[in-house]
Design a protein around this motif. Sequence first.
Motif, PDB file in Angstrom:
ATOM      1  N   LYS A   9      -2.645  66.588  -3.846  1.00  0.00           N
ATOM      2  CA  LYS A   9      -3.814  67.017  -4.605  1.00  0.00           C
ATOM      3  C   LYS A   9      -5.102  66.971  -3.784  1.00  0.00           C
ATOM      4  O   LYS A   9      -6.193  67.075  -4.337  1.00  0.00           O
ATOM      5  N   TRP A  10      -4.981  66.781  -2.484  1.00  0.00           N
ATOM      6  CA  TRP A  10      -6.147  66.522  -1.646  1.00  0.00           C
ATOM      7  C   TRP A  10      -7.237  67.587  -1.799  1.00  0.00           C
ATOM      8  O   TRP A  10      -8.415  67.259  -1.907  1.00  0.00           O
ATOM      9  N   ASN A  11      -6.863  68.853  -1.813  1.00  0.00           N
ATOM     10  CA  ASN A  11      -7.883  69.900  -1.927  1.00  0.00           C
ATOM     11  C   ASN A  11      -8.654  69.792  -3.239  1.00  0.00           C
ATOM     12  O   ASN A  11      -9.846  70.089  -3.279  1.00  0.00           O
ATOM     13  N   GLN A  12      -7.989  69.355  -4.295  1.00  0.00           N
ATOM     14  CA  GLN A  12      -8.661  69.161  -5.576  1.00  0.00           C
ATOM     15  C   GLN A  12      -9.551  67.925  -5.551  1.00  0.00           C
ATOM     16  O   GLN A  12     -10.578  67.882  -6.220  1.00  0.00           O
ATOM     17  N   LEU A  13      -9.154  66.918  -4.802  1.00  0.00           N
ATOM     18  CA  LEU A  13      -9.872  65.648  -4.780  1.00  0.00           C
ATOM     19  C   LEU A  13     -11.025  65.614  -3.783  1.00  0.00           C
ATOM     20  O   LEU A  13     -11.893  64.744  -3.889  1.00  0.00           O
ATOM     21  N   LYS A  14     -11.050  66.529  -2.837  1.00  0.00           N
ATOM     22  CA  LYS A  14     -12.065  66.481  -1.779  1.00  0.00           C
ATOM     23  C   LYS A  14     -13.493  66.459  -2.327  1.00  0.00           C
ATOM     24  O   LYS A  14     -14.335  65.746  -1.799  1.00  0.00           O
ATOM     25  N   GLY A  15     -13.754  67.212  -3.374  1.00  0.00           N
ATOM     26  CA  GLY A  15     -15.095  67.242  -3.947  1.00  0.00           C
ATOM     27  C   GLY A  15     -15.512  65.885  -4.486  1.00  0.00           C
ATOM     28  O   GLY A  15     -16.641  65.434  -4.251  1.00  0.00           O
ATOM     29  N   SER A  16     -14.609  65.218  -5.172  1.00  0.00           N
ATOM     30  CA  SER A  16     -14.899  63.882  -5.702  1.00  0.00           C
ATOM     31  C   SER A  16     -15.072  62.868  -4.576  1.00  0.00           C
ATOM     32  O   SER A  16     -15.933  61.990  -4.647  1.00  0.00           O
TER      33      SER A  16
END
Length: 66
Positions: A9-16
């Motif tokens: 899920k890294w691409n989804q989590l990068k913003g957070s």
Amino acid sequence: MNWDIIEGKWNQLKGSVKENWGDLTDDELTEVGGKRDKLAGKLQEKYGWTKEQVDEQIDGFFRDKV
């Protein structure tokens, strides 16, 4: 904590992650790629934290994300 899930899920989590640790650049987050050891190294480098401090930060942050 299952780092396989975080890595997936890294691409989804990068913003957070960027919101939480704003000193990390987009390029550094891409380089980390969801790998815990790479993230820990970047946080130690950027913030001057000990390994224990980094472990607490990472565990606290990702506990609610996965």
